[in-house]
Motif scaffolding. Structure first.
Motif, mmCIF file in Angstrom:
data_model
loop_
_atom_site.group_PDB
_atom_site.id
_atom_site.type_symbol
_atom_site.label_atom_id
_atom_site.label_comp_id
_atom_site.label_asym_id
_atom_site.label_seq_id
_atom_site.Cartn_x
_atom_site.Cartn_y
_atom_site.Cartn_z
ATOM 1 N N GLU A 53 48.352 50.245 35.760
ATOM 2 C CA GLU A 53 48.421 48.812 35.458
ATOM 3 C C GLU A 53 49.867 48.340 35.307
ATOM 4 O OE1 GLU A 53 45.723 47.763 36.090
ATOM 5 O OE2 GLU A 53 44.052 48.354 34.805
ATOM 6 N N HIS A 75 50.630 47.572 38.972
ATOM 7 C CA HIS A 75 49.884 46.376 39.397
ATOM 8 C C HIS A 75 50.583 45.085 39.031
ATOM 9 C CE1 HIS A 75 45.914 48.787 39.716
ATOM 10 N NE2 HIS A 75 46.779 49.058 40.657
ATOM 11 N N GLU A 123 48.164 42.402 33.676
ATOM 12 C CA GLU A 123 48.130 43.794 34.153
ATOM 13 C C GLU A 123 49.185 44.625 33.422
ATOM 14 O OE1 GLU A 123 46.300 45.431 36.484
ATOM 15 O OE2 GLU A 123 45.758 44.078 38.106
ATOM 16 N N HIS A 130 39.419 52.683 38.177
ATOM 17 C CA HIS A 130 39.128 52.207 36.813
ATOM 18 C C HIS A 130 37.670 51.784 36.680
ATOM 19 C CE1 HIS A 130 43.634 50.939 36.908
ATOM 20 N NE2 HIS A 130 43.458 52.238 36.987
ATOM 21 N N GLU A 161 42.146 49.907 41.642
ATOM 22 C CA GLU A 161 41.223 49.503 40.566
ATOM 23 C C GLU A 161 39.873 50.202 40.681
ATOM 24 O OE1 GLU A 161 42.231 48.041 38.074
ATOM 25 O OE2 GLU A 161 43.751 46.557 38.582
HETATM 26 FE FE LIG Z 1 45.150 46.742 37.486
#
Ligand SMILES: [Fe+2]
Ligand SMILES: [Fe+2]
Length: 337
Positions: A147, A158, A105, A258, A255
């Motif tokens: 991230e 993350h 990550e 994303h 997430e």
């Molecule tokens: Fe992530």
């Protein structure tokens, strides 16, 4: 429906009632007045992604599937296998998976500084109102900071959130740090879309690689969630495991942004008229075979490699405890498509 957003808006934070802290880490996002987790940089981004997605469909186009259905298998080890390992005192397999996920990550932070080529030069249609037209206008920067954290804020992203979840389950420094693979993206195979300029091809492959890594992460979320729902297996106790599960749920919530915008960007490019040498071509003609190859690599090829590697580590671990590998294997199950 608003379709154009400034960088400041795509990076804008909600007002938080309380900071997001856990297991001694200061983390991104925050808590609202009800104690509910709020994702970082989501004040406008969530609505923007929804608007671009709806607009794309309203223009008569489809969105590519970016769900776990693309994967033919569960994570390895699967939840049942992790639970069996932990009941037999082998916690380091999950520890390693959580740590490696955090380290990988952190590498996503590179997206913060990635500059996509000017897609308007390639696309005949005006992309100002598309997600594609916002890649360099905050979308990639926000993704990278989600991230790997925003260095200016001092808050963990993350990467740190996975370490927090791991520490909650096992305690900090419960096991040594594992060796982390160099890359989990598909290796360079040479020119795959020679009709497109090289920087465009490279950017497209990056976006597809990242999207498939996100899809694989989605499978891992489900596995970890399942493992942590079993009582009596976490070394630090059930309450700590529940807090870890909540942390994983927060990462998963982030997430969703994303796995929200990346399929829209790729779908917009599929629907677009692209300028290529000697004329124009529908994006799907160029992108579809490459996307299929990318899915196959992540869903099958790399999985087989990773299973072989992980099994090689497991064999001596089980043997040292007099455990039978066939009992572990019995818990494997091909996931229904
Ligand atoms: Fe992530
Ligand atoms: Fe992500």
């Amino acid at each position: 429906m608003r379709l154009r957003y400034s960088r400041a808006e795509l990076l804008a934070e909600h007002e938080h009632a309380r900071p997001h802290e856990a297991a001694g880490y200061r983390l991104h996002g925050g808590l609202d007045q009800h104690g509910t987790y709020v994702s970082p940089r989501s004040k406008f981004r969530t609505g923007a992604i929804e608007a671009w997605s709806k607009e794309h469909v309203a223009r008569g186009h489809e969105l590519i599937d970016a769900s776990r259905r693309l994967l033919e298998h569960d994570s390895f080890p699967n939840a049942g296998q992790h639970v069996w390992l932990m009941k037999n005192g082998i916690g380091n397999v999950l520890w390693d998976d959580l740590t490696i996920t955090g380290v990988i990550e952190a590498r996503g932070q590179a997206l913060t500084n990635f500059v996509a080529p000017d897609f308007q030069e390639l696309v005949v249609e005006d992309i100002s109102d598309w997600a594609l037209g916002h890649l360099n206008g905050g979308l990639l920067q926000a993704h990278g900071m989600d991230e790997g954290g925003d260095p200016d804020s001092g808050l963990g992203g993350h990467d740190t959130m996975w370490f927090a979840a791991r520490d909650l389950v096992f305690g900090a420094d419960a096991y040594p740090l594992p060796v982390v693979p160099d890359s989990i993206g598909r290796p360079d195979l040479g020119r795959l879309m020679p009709e497109l300029p090289l920087p465009v091809e490279q950017c497209l492959l990056l976006l597809m690689n990242v999207l498939m890594i996100e899809v694989r992460a989605e499978a891992f979320f489900a596995t970890v969630d399942d493992v942590l729902s079993h009582r009596g297996i976490a070394p630090k106790g059930d309450d700590a495991a529940a807090q870890a599960a909540e942390m994983v749920g927060r990462i998963r919530q982030d997430e969703a942004l994303h796995v929200g915008y990346l399929p829209v960007v790729i779908s917009e490019l599929r629907s677009a008229t692209l300028r290529v040498a000697g004329g124009v071509k529908r994006g799907a003609e160029i992108i579809d075979p490459i996307w299929r190859g990318m899915v196959e690599w992540h869903a099958v090829t790399t999985r087989e490699h990773s299973v072989a590697q992980k099994r090689a580590v497991l064999v001596p671990l089980l043997a040292a405890r007099g455990l039978d590998l066939s009992m572990f294997d019995q818990l494997s199950e091909r996931r229904a498509a």
